[in-house]
Structure formats: structure tokens, C-alpha cells
Design a protein around this motif. Structure first.
Motif: not given
Length: 185
Positions: A26, A81-82
Motif C-alpha cells: 500500500e 490502500v487496501q
């Protein structure tokens, strides 16, 4: 390719070219965040949250859709982002992650390797980008931190977690005892 250099700044395009090696990559303002695959406890909690959110959203007239990572949410060339789980408005759902910008809810389940990222780095990013509600879930402590964009401190929930898509919709209530109760510490 060896392990990426975490001291340099990256772009989303560069990170998306990394090989699939089991790590989660990320970016927050160009800073590379690397975490290993989550532990089983983490995945159990994510699955349970997804079930609660899916059941709730099915009663809310297509106001939002829940997703579970991996997903590539980006707000610019140096942000990727995840979130473990997130809810977006139905209007943003498409075949490309590029349309997913408005997170009604983002959920991160902390693991030993992600605690600082989830509680500080990613929280600040989510607040800056107007994520309406951000839950930092700590399965070891059996609590959830609830954050909103202007909060300086979280609400700490240890009993019943509450959330609604909009002010005029029904409220979701998740008893944390049913979420964490039978999970190993």
C-alpha cells in the motif's frame, strides 16, 4: 525482483507492477507500507464483519455495497490502500477500482504487523479523504475504535458497534460478543 526499498517514494503505477508474492503493498503519500499475509484470526473477523455488513446493506435499498480486499483504492499517484473491508455507494460500483473514491465505511483489522499503519498512517489518510466512518478493529483487545473525518480521538467500543449508511436509514448494531466471543485470543 528482491524486496522493494521501503526508504524511497513510490507511485501507484510502480506498486501495481510488483509481483504477487503474498505481501500486501500500500502507499500513503508515496511511503510504501508492506505487510505479510494476515493471520487466520484476522481473516475470521473480516469474514464475520462482511456477513454483518452484507445482511445490513441488503435491507437499505441499494445505498451501499460491501467489498473485501484485495482491492486497489487510490486517491492520487502516491496513495493506494487496501482496506480489509469497505462500503461504497452503489453509484461508484464498476469493473474498475479507479471509480471507487467515496468510502462510506472502511474497516481495518489490526495485526501485529499492521498496528501502526492502521491506527496512525492509514487513519490519517482516510480522514483527509473524507472516509465517513473508519473502524480499527482489535481482535486481541476485543474492541473497535470508531473514527470520523474531524475526530481527534476515537470512540472506543467494547459492547455494541453501531453504524448507519445515512442519518435517515436503519442502524446496524453488531454485538462485539457475537463477533469475537468464540475466537481464540
Amino acid at each position: 525482483m528482491g524486496m522493494p526499498d521501503t526508504a524511497r517514494r513510490y507511485t501507484v503505477a510502480e506498486v501495481l507492477e510488483f509481483p504477487s508474492d503474498g505481501n500486501r503493498y500500500e502507499l500513503v503519500d508515496g511511503e510504501l507500507l508492506v505487510t505479510p499475509a494476515p493471520r487466520p484470526l484476522h481473516q475470521r473477523v473480516v469474514t464475520r464483519f462482511a456477513a454483518f455488513l452484507e445482511a445490513y446493506l441488503n435491507t437499505q435499498d441499494d445505498l451501499g455495497v460491501v467489498f473485501v480486499s484485495p482491492a486497489d483504492i487510490s486517491w492520487g499517484r502516491d496513495k493506494l490502500v487496501q482496506p480489509d473491508l469497505f462500503v461504497v455507494p452503489v453509484s461508484e460500483v464498476s469493473a474498475s477500482w479507479k471509480t471507487y473514491k467515496t468510502l462510506l465505511l472502511a474497516v481495518e483489522v489490526v495485526s501485529p504487523s499492521s498496528t501502526r499503519y492502521d491506527r496512525v498512517t492509514k487513519r490519517r489518510l482516510y480522514q483527509r479523504h473524507g472516509v465517513a466512518t473508519y473502524w480499527v478493529v482489535d481482535p486481541d483487545a476485543r474492541l473497535v475504535e470508531v473514527w470520523h473525518p474531524d475526530d481527534e480521538r476515537p470512540e472506543i467500543v467494547t459492547e455494541t458497534l453501531r453504524w448507519r449508511v445515512t442519518e435517515d436509514t436503519l442502524q446496524l448494531e453488531i454485538p462485539l460478543a457475537s463477533l469475537f466471543g468464540d475466537l481464540p485470543k
